[in-house]
Write a protein that holds these residues in place. Sequence first.
Motif, mmCIF file in Angstrom:
data_model
loop_
_atom_site.group_PDB
_atom_site.id
_atom_site.type_symbol
_atom_site.label_atom_id
_atom_site.label_comp_id
_atom_site.label_asym_id
_atom_site.label_seq_id
_atom_site.Cartn_x
_atom_site.Cartn_y
_atom_site.Cartn_z
ATOM 1 N N THR A 1 -2.987 5.287 -15.134
ATOM 2 C CA THR A 1 -1.714 5.038 -14.453
ATOM 3 C C THR A 1 -0.765 4.211 -15.305
ATOM 4 O O THR A 1 0.460 4.347 -15.231
ATOM 5 N N LEU A 2 -1.343 3.328 -16.154
ATOM 6 C CA LEU A 2 -0.542 2.406 -16.945
ATOM 7 C C LEU A 2 -0.257 2.908 -18.354
ATOM 8 O O LEU A 2 0.544 2.305 -19.078
ATOM 9 N N VAL B 1 -2.936 9.089 5.142
ATOM 10 C CA VAL B 1 -3.014 10.529 4.882
ATOM 11 C C VAL B 1 -3.315 10.702 3.403
ATOM 12 O O VAL B 1 -2.498 10.353 2.548
ATOM 13 N N LYS B 2 -4.492 11.218 3.085
ATOM 14 C CA LYS B 2 -4.892 11.354 1.690
ATOM 15 C C LYS B 2 -4.112 12.497 1.041
ATOM 16 O O LYS B 2 -4.254 13.658 1.424
ATOM 17 N N ALA B 3 -3.300 12.136 0.075
ATOM 18 C CA ALA B 3 -2.489 13.128 -0.641
ATOM 19 C C ALA B 3 -3.062 13.388 -2.027
ATOM 20 O O ALA B 3 -3.343 14.527 -2.396
ATOM 21 N N GLY B 4 -3.257 12.345 -2.809
ATOM 22 C CA GLY B 4 -3.772 12.510 -4.167
ATOM 23 C C GLY B 4 -3.248 11.395 -5.054
ATOM 24 O O GLY B 4 -2.880 10.324 -4.575
ATOM 25 N N ALA B 5 -3.195 11.661 -6.341
ATOM 26 C CA ALA B 5 -2.759 10.660 -7.307
ATOM 27 C C ALA B 5 -1.264 10.373 -7.153
ATOM 28 O O ALA B 5 -0.565 11.004 -6.351
ATOM 29 N N VAL B 6 -0.762 9.425 -7.942
ATOM 30 C CA VAL B 6 0.623 8.952 -7.813
ATOM 31 C C VAL B 6 1.643 10.091 -7.799
ATOM 32 O O VAL B 6 2.529 10.122 -6.925
ATOM 33 N N PRO B 7 1.589 11.070 -8.730
ATOM 34 C CA PRO B 7 2.601 12.142 -8.686
ATOM 35 C C PRO B 7 2.566 12.942 -7.387
ATOM 36 O O PRO B 7 3.612 13.394 -6.901
ATOM 37 N N VAL B 8 1.375 13.113 -6.817
ATOM 38 C CA VAL B 8 1.251 13.873 -5.565
ATOM 39 C C VAL B 8 1.815 13.068 -4.398
ATOM 40 O O VAL B 8 2.561 13.597 -3.564
ATOM 41 N N MET B 9 1.478 11.792 -4.339
ATOM 42 C CA MET B 9 2.018 10.947 -3.265
ATOM 43 C C MET B 9 3.542 10.940 -3.311
ATOM 44 O O MET B 9 4.215 11.035 -2.277
#
Length: 293
Positions: free
Chosen positions: A96-97, A222-230
Amino acid sequence: MELRQLRTFEAVVRHRTVTDAAVALELAPSSVSQQIRTLEATLGVALFVRDPKGMRLTPAGQRLTGWARRLLEQAEQAMRDVREERPVLRLGALETLAGAYVPQVLARLAERRPDIEVEVRSDRARDGLLADVVGGDLDAALLLDSGGAVGDLGFPAPAEPLAFLDLDLVPLALVAAPTHPLTARSGLTAADLIDERLLVNVPECSFWMASEKVLGSGPRRVKAGAVPVMRAWAEHGLGISLLPEFAVADGLAHGTLVRLDFPVPDLSLRLVWRADQESLPGMREILYAAART
């Protein structure tokens, strides 16, 4: 004790079986077993309990683990110094970083310590980075945290003593699509969010942990996914999401996302290392060269 015996001992500790350690060291299993027996004879104590499931450390073996790691690291440092080779900093970082914060840390190190070489390894999982720091495969790791101790964000810290330095603030933003009803309201509180859909990744995610601290258990996860998905789901009006500001800055600028008027504390970009690393010549100075000031 010989260094090769300590390397073999460390490999058996890491891989848990003689066979797997032999593969890693490119030795015959009989050679690994012999080196362990010789080391035990030299020390006069049993280092492992041998059972069908593999090699289990005795109390004496557990005590030797830290010593072996430090001795091998100091031997490596000594060889580099004698050969006048550039010191190497093995740095891990959360994926992520990797794009937003690692470059500026590397730039500081290059400016302040041009004599060192930095090897960067990224990982999606915080646990993997911490395990590599504890195990000596990494000198230090960059992760997200908060508070006065490693793990105060909400994740379990290793039992091994760890030192840390907070390098930068990582601002967060609670965002939603422009059409979301909450975008028109000011002075939001946690009570206003109880019935909202909060887009998240997994409980181990730094931003999930941050939302637990900031928003409490009220909003429905609500489980969406990683940062780009959220982010993408939030832009399409499927819920609100607590995300790092660097990941949503362009969306906020172009109006595809709106920052909700809810107070959100920053996280810290935290550099973590094993406390005994500071006994290595020059290592503390190298690590502190990554700081902003």
